[in-house]
Write a protein that holds these residues in place. Sequence first.
Motif, PDB file in Angstrom:
ATOM      1  N   THR A 276       3.594  -0.457  -8.612  1.00 29.63           N
ATOM      2  CA  THR A 276       4.280   0.001  -7.344  1.00 29.63           C
ATOM      3  C   THR A 276       3.194   1.261  -6.977  1.00 29.63           C
ATOM      4  O   THR A 276       3.225   2.315  -8.543  1.00 29.63           O
ATOM      5  CB  THR A 276       5.331   0.621  -7.902  1.00 29.63           C
ATOM      6  OG1 THR A 276       6.730  -0.455  -7.810  1.00 29.63           O
ATOM      7  CG2 THR A 276       6.246   1.972  -6.252  1.00 29.63           C
ATOM      8  N   TRP A 277       3.134   1.359  -5.978  1.00 26.24           N
ATOM      9  CA  TRP A 277       2.323   2.893  -5.411  1.00 26.24           C
ATOM     10  C   TRP A 277       2.639   3.111  -3.815  1.00 26.24           C
ATOM     11  O   TRP A 277       3.402   2.770  -3.198  1.00 26.24           O
ATOM     12  CB  TRP A 277       0.872   2.197  -5.723  1.00 26.24           C
ATOM     13  CG  TRP A 277      -0.112   1.167  -4.956  1.00 26.24           C
ATOM     14  CD1 TRP A 277      -0.655   0.994  -3.781  1.00 26.24           C
ATOM     15  CD2 TRP A 277       0.132  -0.575  -5.051  1.00 26.24           C
ATOM     16  NE1 TRP A 277      -1.061  -0.167  -2.756  1.00 26.24           N
ATOM     17  CE2 TRP A 277      -0.266  -0.956  -4.017  1.00 26.24           C
ATOM     18  CE3 TRP A 277       0.720  -1.311  -5.949  1.00 26.24           C
ATOM     19  CZ2 TRP A 277      -0.210  -2.275  -4.002  1.00 26.24           C
ATOM     20  CZ3 TRP A 277       1.066  -2.409  -5.809  1.00 26.24           C
ATOM     21  CH2 TRP A 277       0.249  -2.335  -4.994  1.00 26.24           C
ATOM     22  N   VAL A 278       1.681   3.896  -4.086  1.00 31.08           N
ATOM     23  CA  VAL A 278       1.828   4.922  -2.677  1.00 31.08           C
ATOM     24  C   VAL A 278       0.882   4.685  -1.161  1.00 31.08           C
ATOM     25  O   VAL A 278      -0.222   4.143  -1.630  1.00 31.08           O
ATOM     26  CB  VAL A 278       1.954   6.065  -2.762  1.00 31.08           C
ATOM     27  CG1 VAL A 278       1.692   7.027  -1.477  1.00 31.08           C
ATOM     28  CG2 VAL A 278       2.990   6.550  -3.985  1.00 31.08           C
ATOM     29  N   GLY A 279       1.118   4.083  -0.471  1.00 30.56           N
ATOM     30  CA  GLY A 279       0.274   3.994   1.799  1.00 30.56           C
ATOM     31  C   GLY A 279       0.713   5.178   1.976  1.00 30.56           C
ATOM     32  O   GLY A 279       1.655   5.605   2.228  1.00 30.56           O
ATOM     33  N   THR A 280      -0.615   4.928   2.564  1.00 34.46           N
ATOM     34  CA  THR A 280      -0.290   6.037   3.903  1.00 34.46           C
ATOM     35  C   THR A 280      -1.031   5.103   5.127  1.00 34.46           C
ATOM     36  O   THR A 280      -1.651   4.859   4.769  1.00 34.46           O
ATOM     37  CB  THR A 280      -0.903   7.045   4.216  1.00 34.46           C
ATOM     38  OG1 THR A 280      -1.949   7.358   3.479  1.00 34.46           O
ATOM     39  CG2 THR A 280      -0.528   8.077   2.647  1.00 34.46           C
ATOM     40  N   TRP A 281       0.166   6.027   6.565  1.00 35.02           N
ATOM     41  CA  TRP A 281      -0.776   4.964   7.475  1.00 35.02           C
ATOM     42  C   TRP A 281      -0.413   6.153   9.116  1.00 35.02           C
ATOM     43  O   TRP A 281       0.734   6.603   8.441  1.00 35.02           O
ATOM     44  CB  TRP A 281       0.037   3.575   7.143  1.00 35.02           C
ATOM     45  CG  TRP A 281      -0.447   2.764   8.822  1.00 35.02           C
ATOM     46  CD1 TRP A 281      -1.195   2.268   9.215  1.00 35.02           C
ATOM     47  CD2 TRP A 281       0.894   2.925   9.722  1.00 35.02           C
ATOM     48  NE1 TRP A 281      -1.082   1.084  10.319  1.00 35.02           N
ATOM     49  CE2 TRP A 281      -0.012   2.058  10.445  1.00 35.02           C
ATOM     50  CE3 TRP A 281       2.408   3.053  10.217  1.00 35.02           C
ATOM     51  CZ2 TRP A 281       0.913   2.285  12.192  1.00 35.02           C
ATOM     52  CZ3 TRP A 281       3.186   3.318  11.264  1.00 35.02           C
ATOM     53  CH2 TRP A 281       1.658   2.268  12.307  1.00 35.02           C
ATOM     54  N   ARG A 282      -1.328   5.474   9.676  1.00 35.54           N
ATOM     55  CA  ARG A 282      -0.651   6.229  10.803  1.00 35.54           C
ATOM     56  C   ARG A 282      -0.683   5.547  11.988  1.00 35.54           C
ATOM     57  O   ARG A 282      -1.330   4.812  12.002  1.00 35.54           O
ATOM     58  CB  ARG A 282      -1.458   7.907  11.473  1.00 35.54           C
ATOM     59  CG  ARG A 282      -1.988   8.527  10.698  1.00 35.54           C
ATOM     60  CD  ARG A 282      -2.269   9.817  10.804  1.00 35.54           C
ATOM     61  NE  ARG A 282      -2.407  11.163  10.501  1.00 35.54           N
ATOM     62  CZ  ARG A 282      -3.324  11.466   9.419  1.00 35.54           C
ATOM     63  NH1 ARG A 282      -3.873  10.205   8.504  1.00 35.54           N
ATOM     64  NH2 ARG A 282      -2.403  12.453   8.754  1.00 35.54           N
TER      65      ARG A 282
END
Length: 371
Positions: A276-282
């Motif tokens: 499990t890891w983190v993603g960022t998006w706009r």
Amino acid sequence: MGAGAPVTAAACVLTADGAYAARLARAGESWFPERWTLDGPEPYAVPLPGNQPEEPGTEVQPLADGRVLIHRLVARRHAFALLYPTGPGTGEVPLGAVECPEPGTRLTLLPPAPGGARAYALAVGPRSSVVWLVAGGAFGPERLAELPGRCTGGVWLDPAGRMLALDRELAGRTKTVVVDLERGEASPLLQITEGSDDRLLLADPDSGLLLISSDAPSPGRARLGWGVLGSTLPVRFPESLRLPDCAVTPFAVQPGQVLTPEHCAVALRLDGAFGTWVGTWRPAERRVAHLPAPVGWLAGAGLWTPEGVLRLPYATRETPCGLADLTGPREMDTEPPGEGGELMAAAAVSDPVAARPVPLQQAPLGRCVTK
């Protein structure tokens, strides 16, 4: 277990402003509530054990005044109380109980409301769902609204905590409705096509940004999309949110981006074969930025600051109460709306309206046209 290894814990719940968090922590084989204070120079935890250990499925939720709401199932009665520290012990204020006599009914707490002075629960039965006010009322638990069908989710649409969106399964399809908690009335919010299953995952009241799950573009297979509440722009399903062999779950939206929803940062929980890891998006970007999660992250918990810092609570043997601040890329490659392989759902609205949470029946999420 090493010093930096994660500590076993149940889900962590944060207040809407991120000042407090609460979770069930574990000591040996016993579970107990724990409150985290997150708005000071250093985060710290206060254990709130009762006279006996809690059951693993017990729910807790922090309030804005630092007390912790606890939901226990006691002999088919859902009992609620407020916990607070009293020196070496734990004080408890009983709030009453809700009985669910119909077999198969499940009652759970809804996500923390804006303001943090009240807390709500959703009782889902075989044929209908009931929204309850369980903390912050004058006379114990109060029944606010009953809806036909089975409801899930729970997304707040306004800063006052009056408009609550729920995903309702009725007649074999799931559509999002909004409940006016002052009037006890529900109205349609999200329907992309008549035959699609459409769910609202997150909403930001400042910008009106909505994160949506729908199988309208690919029948039988849900995809992530975004729209703007009260706008005449179409709902979009960008290719950048389709990650092969990976479950993508939005869990936080950057607040404060008034009138610029396309620049709101969205935090994603990414689950794949390697963990499990983190993603960022706009919405304006072409791709998802991938970030390592802190060791011991209480997965799925976190919030954005208006300045664009993603705060993630974590717990390890070495740091039993930690808060990691992540700053992803500020802006990445952007694309004009409708380009870059996006699928769009056309708006169907009688009159253009400003970006606001009401009147919600005018939300521009009607028919789906793919290009």
